[in-house]
Design a protein around this motif. Structure first.
Motif, PDB file in Angstrom:
ATOM      1  N   LEU A  42       0.834  -1.206   0.000  1.00  0.00           N
ATOM      2  CA  LEU A  42       0.000   0.000   0.000  1.00  0.00           C
ATOM      3  C   LEU A  42       0.870   1.258   0.000  1.00  0.00           C
ATOM      4  O   LEU A  42       0.577   2.239  -0.676  1.00  0.00           O
ATOM      5  N   ALA A  43       1.965   1.219   0.778  1.00  0.00           N
ATOM      6  CA  ALA A  43       2.870   2.369   0.830  1.00  0.00           C
ATOM      7  C   ALA A  43       3.494   2.605  -0.544  1.00  0.00           C
ATOM      8  O   ALA A  43       3.588   3.738  -1.021  1.00  0.00           O
ATOM      9  N   GLU A  44       3.904   1.508  -1.176  1.00  0.00           N
ATOM     10  CA  GLU A  44       4.492   1.574  -2.515  1.00  0.00           C
ATOM     11  C   GLU A  44       3.508   2.235  -3.482  1.00  0.00           C
ATOM     12  O   GLU A  44       3.842   3.159  -4.226  1.00  0.00           O
ATOM     13  N   SER A  55       0.123   2.098   9.790  1.00  0.00           N
ATOM     14  CA  SER A  55       1.259   1.292   9.323  1.00  0.00           C
ATOM     15  C   SER A  55       1.746   1.788   7.969  1.00  0.00           C
ATOM     16  O   SER A  55       2.956   1.861   7.724  1.00  0.00           O
ATOM     17  N   VAL A  56       0.800   2.136   7.089  1.00  0.00           N
ATOM     18  CA  VAL A  56       1.182   2.604   5.757  1.00  0.00           C
ATOM     19  C   VAL A  56       1.957   3.915   5.865  1.00  0.00           C
ATOM     20  O   VAL A  56       3.040   4.079   5.288  1.00  0.00           O
ATOM     21  N   CYS A  57       1.405   4.863   6.633  1.00  0.00           N
ATOM     22  CA  CYS A  57       2.044   6.179   6.755  1.00  0.00           C
ATOM     23  C   CYS A  57       3.404   6.087   7.443  1.00  0.00           C
ATOM     24  O   CYS A  57       4.341   6.793   7.085  1.00  0.00           O
ATOM     25  N   ARG A 101       9.259   6.369   7.224  1.00  0.00           N
ATOM     26  CA  ARG A 101      10.588   5.776   7.454  1.00  0.00           C
ATOM     27  C   ARG A 101      11.418   5.807   6.171  1.00  0.00           C
ATOM     28  O   ARG A 101      12.609   6.103   6.184  1.00  0.00           O
ATOM     29  N   LYS A 102      10.755   5.514   5.065  1.00  0.00           N
ATOM     30  CA  LYS A 102      11.446   5.506   3.786  1.00  0.00           C
ATOM     31  C   LYS A 102      11.950   6.915   3.454  1.00  0.00           C
ATOM     32  O   LYS A 102      13.090   7.096   3.024  1.00  0.00           O
ATOM     33  N   LYS A 103      11.080   7.897   3.662  1.00  0.00           N
ATOM     34  CA  LYS A 103      11.464   9.279   3.328  1.00  0.00           C
ATOM     35  C   LYS A 103      12.602   9.770   4.222  1.00  0.00           C
ATOM     36  O   LYS A 103      13.488  10.478   3.769  1.00  0.00           O
TER      37      LYS A 103
END
Lengths: 286, 201
Positions: free
Chosen positions: A25-27, A65-67, A72-74
């Motif tokens: 979902l994050a992707e 969880s998605v946000c 974390r990625k950013k």
């Protein structure tokens, strides 16, 4: 009207859920483009009817969880740049300078109390020599402190070389014009290479002289000619009448250099040759 | 529904978020640290209620966010800078009603796909175009919902008189909203004003 939400796509015909795996979902969320004019806020019940979640708790839980995954990625991405660590290195270096100076002054005062006949007057004793005298002459606590200051001074010079080397690597053009150390300090004041690369020359010229600048803006004091670029010999060695001009020309070239560093990431010899010539020219008194 | 112990503002929740004091098991919400607490202490603000959904722009380290989360149903906390975001994530991990969003508050299209309509829009960002940022985020606000804008007049323009900056901001907001209350946050925060508005139905 199609609405693309984090949990799936919704339009008049219904809803197409995008699964329940936070990573996937994050992707997917990074690819969503929303126009604010046609945007309709989410009704969480839509996500439930869609089959993405069963309860409000599940909705918020999955969204979190998605946000969190996205954030974390950013964060990881923004720390990746080589300039980010350099920033911390140069700030630590300046802090070490401060601390070492304070400790040295205090140690000198202490030493003078233990030696009533000692005076620094007429002896031109730089801090380093002074420290040597203390280490030889003092005993107990003071000599411990002196040893420690000496160790710190060693740490400081090693860090200074590291900062210089890293600056040459991260900002080759800027470093070539004013040296790695001052280049790194500019970077530290700007807050990062992307920010520095977007600054106009006039801002770069007065970085580090904010007090004088704002006092000028608020009420009529003369404007500052230079901020930390004064630390470079070209500016502080320039004859007074042309110092402002040298600072201005140097800053203008630094603005270009920072952009080359950020967008191209390598030294550009043609630019450097021209820039050096132009800055030297500015330093010649008419 | 704000909780007061004497004249001390507190909130109910797991303590130890940032070393805050506790009183009778409640977390003290210090007006000198938090502008929102200052607004409540001065008698203004919008009562936080358990069913409220809040969009919080400029969440920073999550200090004030944690108190808001103690009172309301869900907080969408938007922050742009990576370093404070690290702290905010930790606060959000322990408080299950905070949705941490790493995005630029002046680009609401970036986080719109995550947003439901909210009852309260709270904004505390140090940007020169604070009023414009609030305007861009109005699509997330329910009709009749509230906006609390913490105006940092020094971020708008250091050269202008803070009172002038406030008047300009107020005029800008009145195009879309009804201004309910305007007050300075002295003595807790200097040159900061709180503007409370309601979105027209």
């Amino acid at each position: 009207m199609l609405q693309r939400y984090w949990f799936g796509d919704v339009d008049e015909e219904g809803c197409r859920p995008a699964g329940t795996d936070p990573a996937a979902l994050a992707e997917r969320a990074t690819t969503l483009r929303t126009g604010m004019d046609s945007f309709v806020p989410i009704d969480w019940e839509t996500a439930r009817d869609c089959g993405a979640v069963r309860t409000r708790e599940e909705y918020v839980g999955l969204l979190r969880s998605v946000c969190t995954a996205l954030a974390r990625k950013k964060i990881a991405q923004s720390y990746q740049g080589r300039d980010v660590e350099l920033l911390q290195m140069v700030r630590m270096l300046d802090e070490l300078d401060n601390v070492i100076n304070l400790l040295q002054e205090r140690a000198a005062e202490w030493y003078q109390v233990t030696n009533p006949s000692f005076s620094r007057k007429y002896r031109s004793l730089p801090a380093k020599k002074m420290l040597g005298i203390i280490r030889k002459g003092a005993r107990g606590g003071l000599s411990d402190v002196a040893d420690e200051i000496d160790r710190l001074a060693g740490t400081r010079s090693r860090l200074m070389r590291a900062v210089s080397a890293r600056a040459d690597e991260v900002m080759p053009n800027t470093s070539a014009l004013i040296g790695g150390l001052v280049a790194a300090r500019l970077l530290s004041r700007a807050g990062g290479l992307p920010t520095l690369a977007k600054m106009p020359g006039s801002t770069i010229q007065v970085i580090g002289s904010e007090r004088a600048l704002f006092s000028h803006l608020r009420g009529g004091t003369p404007p500052p000619k230079h901020g930390i670029i004064f630390q470079h010999r070209r500016v502080h060695n320039a004859p007074r009448p042309v110092r402002g001009r040298v600072a201005r020309v140097l800053a203008a070239k630094l603005a270009i250099a920072a952009r080359l560093d950020y967008y191209r990431g390598e030294a550009v010899p043609e630019f450097l040759k021209d820039a050096q010539a132009r800055i030297d020219e500015a330093g010649v008194e008419a | 529904m704000m909780k007061w112990l004497g004249n001390v503002l507190v909130s109910a929740g797991e303590g130890g978020v940032y070393g805050e004091r506790t009183l009778e098991g409640y977390r003290v919400w210090d007006p000198y640290r938090s502008k929102l607490a200052a607004l409540y202490t001065l008698g203004g603000g919008v009562e936080l209620t358990p069913e409220m959904r809040v969009l919080y722009l400029g969440a920073a380290n999550g200090t004030t966010v944690s108190h808001v989360a103690d009172y309301v149903e869900t907080v969408y906390a938007v922050e742009f800078a990576p370093r404070p975001m690290q702290d905010l994530l930790e606060v959000a991990r322990r408080r299950r009603n905070i949705v941490p969003i790493m995005a630029d508050a002046s680009r609401p299209e970036e986080y719109a796909p995550f947003m439901e309509a909210v009852d309260l829009l709270y904004q505390d960002v140090a940007q020169p175009n604070q009023v414009e940022i609030a305007e861009r985020n109005l699509p997330f606000l329910k009709p009749g919902g509230h906006l609390i804008l913490m105006l940092k007049t020094r971020s708008v323009d250091v050269r202008r008189d803070p009172a002038e900056v406030l008047a300009g901001a107020r005029a800008g907001l009145e195009r879309y909203l009804d201004v309910v209350d305007v007050r300075w946050l002295d003595p807790y925060h200097h040159d900061h004003a709180a503007i409370v508005c309601t979105l027209r139905e």
